[in-house]
Motif scaffolding. Structure first.
Motif, PDB file in Angstrom:
ATOM      1  N   GLY A 169       0.904  -1.451   0.216  1.00  0.00           N
ATOM      2  CA  GLY A 169      -0.197  -0.196   0.076  1.00  0.00           C
ATOM      3  C   GLY A 169       1.229   1.215  -0.040  1.00  0.00           C
ATOM      4  O   GLY A 169       0.637   2.962   0.031  1.00  0.00           O
ATOM      5  N   GLN A 170       1.804   0.910   0.206  1.00  0.00           N
ATOM      6  CA  GLN A 170       3.175   2.108   1.249  1.00  0.00           C
ATOM      7  C   GLN A 170       3.110   2.861  -0.926  1.00  0.00           C
ATOM      8  O   GLN A 170       3.739   3.952  -1.153  1.00  0.00           O
TER       9      GLN A 170
ATOM     10  N   ALA B  90       0.516   4.360  -2.533  1.00  0.00           N
ATOM     11  CA  ALA B  90       0.185   4.984  -2.627  1.00  0.00           C
ATOM     12  C   ALA B  90       1.260   5.804  -3.017  1.00  0.00           C
ATOM     13  O   ALA B  90       0.618   7.084  -3.900  1.00  0.00           O
TER      14      ALA B  90
ATOM     15  N   SER C  41      -0.004   6.748  -7.008  1.00  0.00           N
ATOM     16  CA  SER C  41      -1.243   7.039  -7.169  1.00  0.00           C
ATOM     17  C   SER C  41      -0.769   8.894  -7.003  1.00  0.00           C
ATOM     18  O   SER C  41      -1.188   9.456  -7.241  1.00  0.00           O
ATOM     19  N   LEU C  42       0.074   9.448  -6.093  1.00  0.00           N
ATOM     20  CA  LEU C  42       0.063  10.099  -5.976  1.00  0.00           C
ATOM     21  C   LEU C  42       1.997  11.150  -7.332  1.00  0.00           C
ATOM     22  O   LEU C  42       1.691  12.083  -7.715  1.00  0.00           O
TER      23      LEU C  42
ATOM     24  N   ILE D 224      10.762   6.246  -0.239  1.00  0.00           N
ATOM     25  CA  ILE D 224       9.999   5.147   0.740  1.00  0.00           C
ATOM     26  C   ILE D 224      10.777   3.741   0.755  1.00  0.00           C
ATOM     27  O   ILE D 224      10.719   3.671   2.524  1.00  0.00           O
TER      28      ILE D 224
ATOM     29  N   GLN E 119      12.482   2.968   4.481  1.00  0.00           N
ATOM     30  CA  GLN E 119      11.519   1.364   5.088  1.00  0.00           C
ATOM     31  C   GLN E 119      12.146  -0.126   5.443  1.00  0.00           C
ATOM     32  O   GLN E 119      12.179  -0.489   6.311  1.00  0.00           O
TER      33      GLN E 119
ATOM     34  N   ASP F  44       8.720   5.258  15.057  1.00  0.00           N
ATOM     35  CA  ASP F  44       7.575   5.680  13.833  1.00  0.00           C
ATOM     36  C   ASP F  44       7.029   5.991  14.698  1.00  0.00           C
ATOM     37  O   ASP F  44       5.131   6.327  14.051  1.00  0.00           O
TER      38      ASP F  44
ATOM     39  N   MET G 208      -5.890   9.467  -5.500  1.00  0.00           N
ATOM     40  CA  MET G 208      -6.318   8.649  -4.829  1.00  0.00           C
ATOM     41  C   MET G 208      -5.892   8.406  -3.004  1.00  0.00           C
ATOM     42  O   MET G 208      -5.411   8.631  -2.567  1.00  0.00           O
TER      43      MET G 208
ATOM     44  N   PHE H 161      -7.030   5.730  -0.559  1.00  0.00           N
ATOM     45  CA  PHE H 161      -6.959   4.436  -0.280  1.00  0.00           C
ATOM     46  C   PHE H 161      -7.803   3.734   1.265  1.00  0.00           C
ATOM     47  O   PHE H 161      -7.909   4.174   2.273  1.00  0.00           O
TER      48      PHE H 161
ATOM     49  N   ASN I  51      -2.858   4.559   3.896  1.00  0.00           N
ATOM     50  CA  ASN I  51      -1.236   4.628   3.185  1.00  0.00           C
ATOM     51  C   ASN I  51      -0.892   5.709   3.957  1.00  0.00           C
ATOM     52  O   ASN I  51      -0.003   6.116   2.239  1.00  0.00           O
ATOM     53  N   LEU I  52      -0.169   6.308   4.869  1.00  0.00           N
ATOM     54  CA  LEU I  52       0.603   7.366   4.665  1.00  0.00           C
ATOM     55  C   LEU I  52       1.735   7.049   4.838  1.00  0.00           C
ATOM     56  O   LEU I  52       1.965   5.340   5.234  1.00  0.00           O
ATOM     57  N   PHE I  53       2.539   7.235   4.677  1.00  0.00           N
ATOM     58  CA  PHE I  53       3.541   6.889   4.560  1.00  0.00           C
ATOM     59  C   PHE I  53       4.609   7.270   5.655  1.00  0.00           C
ATOM     60  O   PHE I  53       5.035   8.176   6.567  1.00  0.00           O
ATOM     61  N   THR I  54       4.867   6.043   6.139  1.00  0.00           N
ATOM     62  CA  THR I  54       5.355   6.183   7.905  1.00  0.00           C
ATOM     63  C   THR I  54       6.420   6.204   7.864  1.00  0.00           C
ATOM     64  O   THR I  54       6.719   6.366   9.416  1.00  0.00           O
TER      65      THR I  54
ATOM     66  N   ARG J 243      -3.634  15.089   1.708  1.00  0.00           N
ATOM     67  CA  ARG J 243      -2.023  14.572   0.635  1.00  0.00           C
ATOM     68  C   ARG J 243      -2.600  14.999  -0.750  1.00  0.00           C
ATOM     69  O   ARG J 243      -1.392  15.241  -1.898  1.00  0.00           O
TER      70      ARG J 243
END
Lengths: 219, 241
Positions: free
Chosen positions: A115-116, A119, A122-123, A134, A138, A216, B82, B84, B88-91, B150
């Motif tokens: 999902g990361q 996302a 998608s941006l 990203i 991680q 985190d 989009m 979700f 799905n925020l970047f951790t 975002r």
């Protein structure tokens, strides 16, 4: 039990430990470079690269490290490639460690939530930006603690290098045993030294893991 | 037409998920997609920004064919935000960084300008005091509001929502729907996959009912909910309403 030999021979342990740590650091370093390359190959879309990486990893994990050390040390020599003892030793350990590091790195990258990445895509972030901003940060977080554990494994594996004449901790212990005719006591000392090194690194990993977790959800 | 989908097909292995979707969406329209689980709603939405690659058919976004060879996928996605189900925020980034990363890296907006815009958007969703927090410190509802902000930071023409309230605790659904309602009123084009029938009825300009990879029925919310024509639509609505 008699530990009087220590007053004469303690420097052997210190010198041996120095060599052991230096060899472990270099082996892990090259092991990481090799392991990252293998992990990327294993995750690649090209079947050839995947095949090479999988075969390599399976072969290394399926054969004893002692055999691998002998192959690098004697095998390459018979092909006319002459390496110094130290190069051969580090190469053998790095070749071995690379296979294990590859699996650590691969698992760390695959553990990044799909999902990361979706996302980021998608941006409108490109593949390269997604990977750099990203995925890698991680994945590093997932990988770092396991890599420190790999350092412990490699440190212990350096004891095998005594058989090709590297003057590491284990080699020097054998020297002490020969000189003093004490079969047992020098081994106790060397076991304690190996254990202490492992223990310190383990503790360090514990702190590191807590730090990474904290970042985190810092409050 | 801002979105034009023709004869869209998609399978996962042997499973046919989309069996020929045809739909046109006008600029500023709010289209709500409903249907039983497994009906292909999410897959349809994910095809629109190519998170799934269609097997067959065409998708035109603002007149250009996005499945064409050589189409700049990243550029197209920048026009489509989009949201979700799982936020799905970047951790690995704080909220402000989450908001700025795409404008700065994908759109080359200067950092100060991106941050200023991000703060305005956070203010709009009522979370400006959380700018320095990390995603794990936020509630589900807060995370989803940040996720919406975002997406808006890229100033998209279209917003896609994939079950944005399904992973939320019930008491947090309202705050997210409120932001979406405000957004709908602002005139942006929205495609929303949801199980929130109240939202569909209240905010939707048009409702699509999907089942087995097809659009079975589409109409205004008043007509579709009040006077469904198809048997399957009637069955579905009788279960969820």
């Amino acid at each position: 039990m008699n530990f009087e030999f220590l007053s004469t021979y303690w420097m052997y342990y210190v010198e041996g430990l120095k060599i052991t740590v230096i060899y472990a650091i270099f082996s892990v370093l090259f092991g990481i470079i090799l392991g990252v390359a293998l992990a990327l190959m294993k995750l690649s879309k090209l079947r050839v690269l995947r095949g090479i990486a999988v075969s390599y990893i399976n072969f290394i994990r399926g054969t004893p490290i002692l055999v691998q050390i002998y192959i690098v040390y004697f095998g390459l020599y018979s092909f006319g490639i002459s390496l110094s003892d130290s190069t051969a030793g580090i190469a053998a350990l790095a070749i071995n460690s690379g296979a294990y590091v590859a699996e650590i790195v691969r698992a760390g990258i695959e553990a990044v939530d799909r999902g990361q990445i979706e996302a980021a895509h998608s941006l409108g972030l490109s593949y390269i930006h997604t990977t750099r901003l990203i995925v890698i940060p991680q994945a590093v977080k997932n990988i770092l603690p396991a890599l420190c554990n790999e350092f412990i494994v490699v440190t212990k594996n350096t004891s095998m290098l005594s058989i090709i004449g590297i003057h590491d901790l284990m080699y020097n212990t054998d020297t002490i045993r020969g000189n003093t005719f004490l079969a047992f006591e020098p081994l106790i000392i060397v076991a304690v030294i190996y254990f202490t090194v492992s223990y310190i690194v383990t503790k360090f990993v514990g702190i590191l893991e807590r730090r990474l977790k904290a970042s985190d959800n810092r409050s | 037409m801002i979105i034009e989908v023709k004869n869209l097909h998609k399978s996962f292995g042997k499973l046919k998920v989309l069996n020929g979707i045809d739909v046109s969406i006008e600029k500023g329209e709010v289209v709500v997609v409903i249907g039983p689980s497994g009906s292909g709603k999410s897959t349809f939405l994910r095809c629109l920004n190519l998170l799934e690659t269609p097997d067959d058919g065409s998708i035109l976004i603002e007149g250009s064919e996005i499945t064409a060879k050589g189409a700049n996928i990243s550029k197209i996605r920048q026009k489509m935000g989009m949201v979700f189900q799982q936020f799905n925020l970047f951790t690995n980034m704080n909220i402000l960084k989450n908001m700025c990363v795409a404008p700065v890296y994908a759109k080359k907006v200067p950092k100060e300008q991106a941050e200023k815009r991000a703060m305005e958007l956070l203010d709009r969703v009522g979370l400006s005091e959380k700018a320095q927090s990390y995603p794990d410190q936020l509630s589900g509802g807060q995370k989803q509001r940040v996720a919406i902000a975002r997406a808006l930071a890229m100033e998209p023409d279209i917003m896609l929502f994939d079950e944005p309230t399904s992973a939320l605790d019930p008491e947090m659904v309202g705050e997210v729907l409120a932001v979406m309602k405000e957004l709908a009123a602002s005139g942006i084009t929205m495609v929303v996959v949801t199980h929130e029938m109240g939202f569909a009825r209240e905010v939707g300009d048009r409702v699509l009912f999907m089942d087995e990879g097809r659009i079975i029925e589409e109409n205004t919310p008043q007509e579709l909910f009040g006077n469904p024509q198809n048997q399957r639509t009637q069955d579905f609505l009788s279960k969820v309403l």
